[in-house]
Design a protein around this motif. Structure first.
Motif, PDB file in Angstrom:
ATOM      1  N   GLN A  19     -41.502  53.511 -10.150  1.00 14.69           N
ATOM      2  CA  GLN A  19     -40.712  53.800 -11.353  1.00 14.69           C
ATOM      3  C   GLN A  19     -39.551  54.738 -11.017  1.00 14.69           C
ATOM      4  OE1 GLN A  19     -42.822  54.798 -14.998  1.00 14.69           O
ATOM      5  NE2 GLN A  19     -41.127  56.097 -15.662  1.00 14.69           N
ATOM      6  N   GLU A  20     -39.864  55.788 -10.288  1.00 15.80           N
ATOM      7  CA  GLU A  20     -38.812  56.745  -9.913  1.00 15.80           C
ATOM      8  C   GLU A  20     -37.727  56.041  -9.095  1.00 15.80           C
ATOM      9  OE1 GLU A  20     -39.333  61.052  -8.202  1.00 15.80           O
ATOM     10  OE2 GLU A  20     -38.705  59.731  -6.581  1.00 15.80           O
ATOM     11  N   LEU A  21     -38.174  55.180  -8.192  1.00 14.20           N
ATOM     12  CA  LEU A  21     -37.218  54.449  -7.346  1.00 14.20           C
ATOM     13  C   LEU A  21     -36.264  53.607  -8.206  1.00 14.20           C
ATOM     14  CD1 LEU A  21     -38.077  52.606  -4.036  1.00 14.20           C
ATOM     15  CD2 LEU A  21     -36.746  51.457  -5.788  1.00 14.20           C
ATOM     16  N   PHE A  22     -36.815  52.850  -9.156  1.00 19.77           N
ATOM     17  CA  PHE A  22     -35.945  51.999  -9.975  1.00 19.77           C
ATOM     18  C   PHE A  22     -35.102  52.800 -10.967  1.00 19.77           C
ATOM     19  CE2 PHE A  22     -37.993  48.335  -8.077  1.00 19.77           C
ATOM     20  CZ  PHE A  22     -36.934  47.441  -8.025  1.00 19.77           C
ATOM     21  N   GLU A  23     -35.577  53.999 -11.330  1.00 17.52           N
ATOM     22  CA  GLU A  23     -34.735  54.882 -12.149  1.00 17.52           C
ATOM     23  C   GLU A  23     -33.491  55.263 -11.347  1.00 17.52           C
ATOM     24  OE1 GLU A  23     -37.531  57.929 -13.218  1.00 17.52           O
ATOM     25  OE2 GLU A  23     -38.175  56.835 -15.015  1.00 17.52           O
ATOM     26  N   GLN A  24     -33.705  55.508 -10.059  1.00 19.42           N
ATOM     27  CA  GLN A  24     -32.570  55.863  -9.193  1.00 19.42           C
ATOM     28  C   GLN A  24     -31.634  54.679  -8.966  1.00 19.42           C
ATOM     29  OE1 GLN A  24     -33.506  58.213  -5.698  1.00 19.42           O
ATOM     30  NE2 GLN A  24     -34.997  59.429  -6.821  1.00 19.42           N
ATOM     31  N   VAL A  25     -32.215  53.470  -8.912  1.00 20.73           N
ATOM     32  CA  VAL A  25     -31.378  52.263  -8.771  1.00 20.73           C
ATOM     33  C   VAL A  25     -30.457  52.159  -9.991  1.00 20.73           C
ATOM     34  CG1 VAL A  25     -31.339  49.730  -8.720  1.00 20.73           C
ATOM     35  CG2 VAL A  25     -33.030  50.957  -7.350  1.00 20.73           C
ATOM     36  N   LEU A  26     -31.039  52.300 -11.178  1.00 22.91           N
ATOM     37  CA  LEU A  26     -30.235  52.176 -12.397  1.00 22.91           C
ATOM     38  C   LEU A  26     -29.168  53.266 -12.465  1.00 22.91           C
ATOM     39  CD1 LEU A  26     -29.608  50.741 -15.042  1.00 22.91           C
ATOM     40  CD2 LEU A  26     -31.383  52.111 -16.153  1.00 22.91           C
ATOM     41  N   ASP A  27     -29.550  54.509 -12.153  1.00 28.09           N
ATOM     42  CA  ASP A  27     -28.562  55.607 -12.127  1.00 28.09           C
ATOM     43  C   ASP A  27     -27.418  55.271 -11.185  1.00 28.09           C
ATOM     44  OD1 ASP A  27     -30.028  57.154 -13.812  1.00 28.09           O
ATOM     45  OD2 ASP A  27     -30.742  58.571 -12.298  1.00 28.09           O
ATOM     46  N   HIS A  28     -27.786  54.726 -10.031  1.00 34.24           N
ATOM     47  CA  HIS A  28     -26.768  54.424  -9.034  1.00 34.24           C
ATOM     48  C   HIS A  28     -25.839  53.312  -9.525  1.00 34.24           C
ATOM     49  CE1 HIS A  28     -24.863  54.442  -5.157  1.00 34.24           C
ATOM     50  NE2 HIS A  28     -24.973  53.134  -5.110  1.00 34.24           N
ATOM     51  N   GLU A  29     -26.404  52.289 -10.141  1.00 34.67           N
ATOM     52  CA  GLU A  29     -25.561  51.203 -10.653  1.00 34.67           C
ATOM     53  C   GLU A  29     -24.629  51.694 -11.767  1.00 34.67           C
ATOM     54  OE1 GLU A  29     -24.840  48.368  -9.398  1.00 34.67           O
ATOM     55  OE2 GLU A  29     -26.334  48.512  -7.810  1.00 34.67           O
ATOM     56  N   GLU A  30     -25.122  52.630 -12.593  1.00 36.78           N
ATOM     57  CA  GLU A  30     -24.261  53.182 -13.651  1.00 36.78           C
ATOM     58  C   GLU A  30     -23.094  53.964 -13.034  1.00 36.78           C
ATOM     59  OE1 GLU A  30     -27.571  53.401 -17.254  1.00 36.78           O
ATOM     60  OE2 GLU A  30     -27.130  55.208 -16.096  1.00 36.78           O
ATOM     61  N   TYR A  31     -23.406  54.649 -11.953  1.00 34.15           N
ATOM     62  CA  TYR A  31     -22.367  55.387 -11.227  1.00 34.15           C
ATOM     63  C   TYR A  31     -21.325  54.421 -10.640  1.00 34.15           C
ATOM     64  CZ  TYR A  31     -20.603  57.471  -6.836  1.00 34.15           C
ATOM     65  OH  TYR A  31     -19.833  57.858  -5.776  1.00 34.15           O
ATOM     66  N   ILE A  32     -21.802  53.305 -10.097  1.00 36.79           N
ATOM     67  CA  ILE A  32     -20.886  52.309  -9.526  1.00 36.79           C
ATOM     68  C   ILE A  32     -20.033  51.662 -10.624  1.00 36.79           C
ATOM     69  CG2 ILE A  32     -20.753  50.061  -8.321  1.00 36.79           C
ATOM     70  CD1 ILE A  32     -21.384  52.341  -6.404  1.00 36.79           C
ATOM     71  N   THR A  33     -20.642  51.379 -11.759  1.00 38.13           N
ATOM     72  CA  THR A  33     -19.890  50.813 -12.884  1.00 38.13           C
ATOM     73  C   THR A  33     -18.761  51.751 -13.296  1.00 38.13           C
ATOM     74  OG1 THR A  33     -21.841  49.652 -13.698  1.00 38.13           O
ATOM     75  CG2 THR A  33     -20.072  49.984 -15.281  1.00 38.13           C
ATOM     76  N   ALA A  34     -19.088  53.051 -13.404  1.00 36.01           N
ATOM     77  CA  ALA A  34     -18.071  54.035 -13.792  1.00 36.01           C
ATOM     78  C   ALA A  34     -16.940  54.052 -12.761  1.00 36.01           C
ATOM     79  CB  ALA A  34     -18.707  55.417 -13.918  1.00 36.01           C
ATOM     80  N   SER A  35     -17.307  53.916 -11.511  1.00 40.52           N
ATOM     81  CA  SER A  35     -16.321  53.926 -10.438  1.00 40.52           C
ATOM     82  C   SER A  35     -15.405  52.696 -10.501  1.00 40.52           C
ATOM     83  CB  SER A  35     -17.070  53.995  -9.101  1.00 40.52           C
ATOM     84  OG  SER A  35     -16.179  53.922  -8.041  1.00 40.52           O
ATOM     85  N   ILE A  36     -15.991  51.534 -10.764  1.00 43.99           N
ATOM     86  CA  ILE A  36     -15.198  50.298 -10.902  1.00 43.99           C
ATOM     87  C   ILE A  36     -14.269  50.411 -12.122  1.00 43.99           C
ATOM     88  CG2 ILE A  36     -15.333  47.792 -11.405  1.00 43.99           C
ATOM     89  CD1 ILE A  36     -16.450  48.054  -8.701  1.00 43.99           C
ATOM     90  N   ASN A  37     -14.794  50.975 -13.204  1.00 41.56           N
ATOM     91  CA  ASN A  37     -13.973  51.136 -14.406  1.00 41.56           C
ATOM     92  C   ASN A  37     -12.770  52.041 -14.154  1.00 41.56           C
ATOM     93  OD1 ASN A  37     -15.644  49.444 -15.819  1.00 41.56           O
ATOM     94  ND2 ASN A  37     -16.748  51.072 -16.898  1.00 41.56           N
TER      95      ASN A  37
END
Ligand code: FEO
Length: 169
Positions: free
Chosen positions: A84-102
């Motif tokens: 669970q912790e691992l996938f929480e970090q995956v989602l956090d990371h993808e949100e960070y990447i989305t913000a970066s692309i935006n």
């Protein structure tokens, strides 16, 4: 000739996509040794996708007359308390990447580089899909909590997802 500000920003994004690939590789390794073969296969595959994202940017910069650049990478996290912790970090990371692309998208408008804005459309859609996929997986993991049978099923499902569609993420 490429807009130098846009070129520099894409080169930073190349570094982030490469980091994403290494992060998911580290996560896949953790899953493999902790006995989650499905999650591991899913993340190995996802690491490959991030490498593909990196290469898309590399080729784009070079084709526009710029020069893709590589930077040093931080060590990715490789220890987790739970799946669970691992996938929480995956989602956090993808949100960070989305913000970066935006942000990158915003820059192309400021710089009136509409060709790059157009190129970035693919990534905007991709981020939407990736975030939604990771959120779905995380919801399922949260639902089963520490139930071993439930976790076993989720792992199986992740294995199917990684072997499934040509581009699940
Ligand atoms: Fe390359 Fe998962 O974003």
């Amino acid at each position: 000739m490429m807009n130098p500000k846009v070129e520099a920003a894409i080169n930073k994004q190349i570094q982030k996509e490469e980091f994403s690939s290494r992060l998911y590789l580290a996560m896949a390794i953790w899953c493999e040794v902790k006995g989650y073969p499905g999650a591991s296969a899913f993340l190995y595959r996802h690491a490959d996708e991030e490498r593909m994202h990196q290469m898309k940017f590399v080729h784009y910069v070079n084709e526009r007359g710029g020069k893709a650049q590589l930077f040093d990478q931080e060590q990715p996290a490789d220890e987790f308390n739970s799946l669970q912790e691992l996938f929480e970090q995956v989602l956090d990371h993808e949100e960070y990447i989305t913000a970066s692309i935006n942000k990158l998208y915003e820059l192309t408008f400021d710089e009136k580089d509409f060709t790059t804005a157009n190129f970035l459309q693919w990534f905007i859609t991709e981020q939407l899909e990736e975030e939604s996929l990771m959120r779905t997986i995380l919801d399922k993991i949260r639902l089963v909590g520490t139930d071993k049978a439930g976790m076993f099923h989720i792992d199986k499902e992740l294995e199917t997802m990684s072997a499934g569609a040509a581009n699940p993420a």
